[in-house]
Motif scaffolding. Sequence first.
Motif, mmCIF file in Angstrom:
data_model
loop_
_atom_site.group_PDB
_atom_site.id
_atom_site.type_symbol
_atom_site.label_atom_id
_atom_site.label_comp_id
_atom_site.label_asym_id
_atom_site.label_seq_id
_atom_site.Cartn_x
_atom_site.Cartn_y
_atom_site.Cartn_z
ATOM 1 N N ARG A 169 56.347 -42.298 -0.676
ATOM 2 C CA ARG A 169 56.813 -41.110 -1.396
ATOM 3 C C ARG A 169 57.251 -41.474 -2.803
ATOM 4 O O ARG A 169 56.941 -40.760 -3.772
ATOM 5 C CB ARG A 169 57.962 -40.447 -0.637
ATOM 6 N N TRP A 191 53.577 -38.809 -10.345
ATOM 7 C CA TRP A 191 53.537 -37.351 -10.240
ATOM 8 C C TRP A 191 53.141 -36.676 -11.554
ATOM 9 O O TRP A 191 52.363 -35.708 -11.570
ATOM 10 C CB TRP A 191 54.882 -36.829 -9.765
ATOM 11 N N ARG A 193 53.464 -35.547 0.288
ATOM 12 C CA ARG A 193 53.201 -35.463 -1.144
ATOM 13 C C ARG A 193 51.740 -35.082 -1.361
ATOM 14 O O ARG A 193 50.836 -35.677 -0.774
ATOM 15 C CB ARG A 193 53.485 -36.796 -1.850
#
Length: 323
Positions: A58, A65, A106
Motif C-alpha cells: 500500500r 500515486w 489500491r
Amino acid sequence: MLSQPAVRLLKRLASEGVSPWLVAATGEEFLPDRPSHSATTELLHGAVAPVLDPGTVRRACDALWNAFVESGGGEGRVSVPVDPWLVHDAESLVSAARSVHDEVGRPNLLVRIPATRAGLVALEECLSLGISVDADLIFSAERYEQVLAAYLSGMERALSRGLRLRRISAVTSVPVGMLDAEVNSRLAALPLRGAAVAGARDTAALAVARLLYRAREKRLEGEWWRVLRAAGATPPGLLWTEVRPRHVSSLVGWNTGLAATRKVLEAAAATEQLRGDTLLNAHAEARRALDALDGLGIRIGEVALELEAGELDRLQRAWTLRS
C-alpha cells in the motif's frame, strides 16, 4: 539516490515514450520517509516489487500515486506476485489475485501472474472482475498472442458486466535479459564458431521484442479494440524486464516500459546513448534474426518453454524459502 546522468536518462526515456520502472529488492525503496523518495518517484512510472506484506505494498502504491493520477491511470503502478506454486491451477490463481487485490485496496496495484496455460485463464478472469494484472514470463510471440487474446476477452467480459474499463489495466512482462543470456549460452556451446555465430549474439531479445510490438499494433487495429477503447480501455503495456544496460538503448518504442534496478540504470547512463525508436516497423528484420538463429539450431519456441519452466522452478523455490 539516482545520479544526475541517471536522472537525465530517465527523462530521455520518457520523452521517447518509454515508461521507466524500478525493480526493487525490498519495499523500502518506495517508502515516503526515504531521502530519495521525491526525486525517484517523480521520474518513475511504475515498480516491480518482490513479495511484500500488504501494508508495504500500500505504501509503495501511495508513493507512486501522483504519477497514477496525473496519467489518468496509465502510469504509477506497482506489480506484486502471487504464489508461483499455483501457476497450473487457474481457480487458485484467481483466488490468490483477488485476495491480494482486496487486501492492498489500491487501484494502481497490478497482480503479477505467470502466463502459463492456467495463468492465461486466470488473467482473463481477473480482468473480467476488474483486477488489473501483470502477465509475466513472456518469451515468445506465440505466447504473447495468447496473452493479447486473453486481455481482449477479459476486457470484453468486464464491459458486459458494466465495469469501468478505465480502472482496469494490464501489462505484459518480457524478461529480455533472460532470453538473451540463454540464447548466447547456446551459441557459445556450438561446436563451430564463425561470423554467423558472432553476429547472432545479443539478437534474440530485440527480435522477439520487435515481433511483440508488431503483434500489439495489429491487435489494436481490430474492431473489438476500437469498441473497448471507446469504452475507456487503455492499451496493454509492454514491459521489458531483467534488462541489461544495453537493453536500455536497444529496446525503445512508444507506449512500452523498461524495468531496471538502480544499478542497471546507473550503468546504462554511463555507457549507453539512446538512438530513437528501435521497434516500430522492424518486424521483418526481427524475423530474419530469428531465422538466422533457427539456421544455427536455436529455436526460440523451444528456448521459451525451457526458460518458462526454469524460471517457475526458481520462483517456487524462492517462495518456499520466504515462507
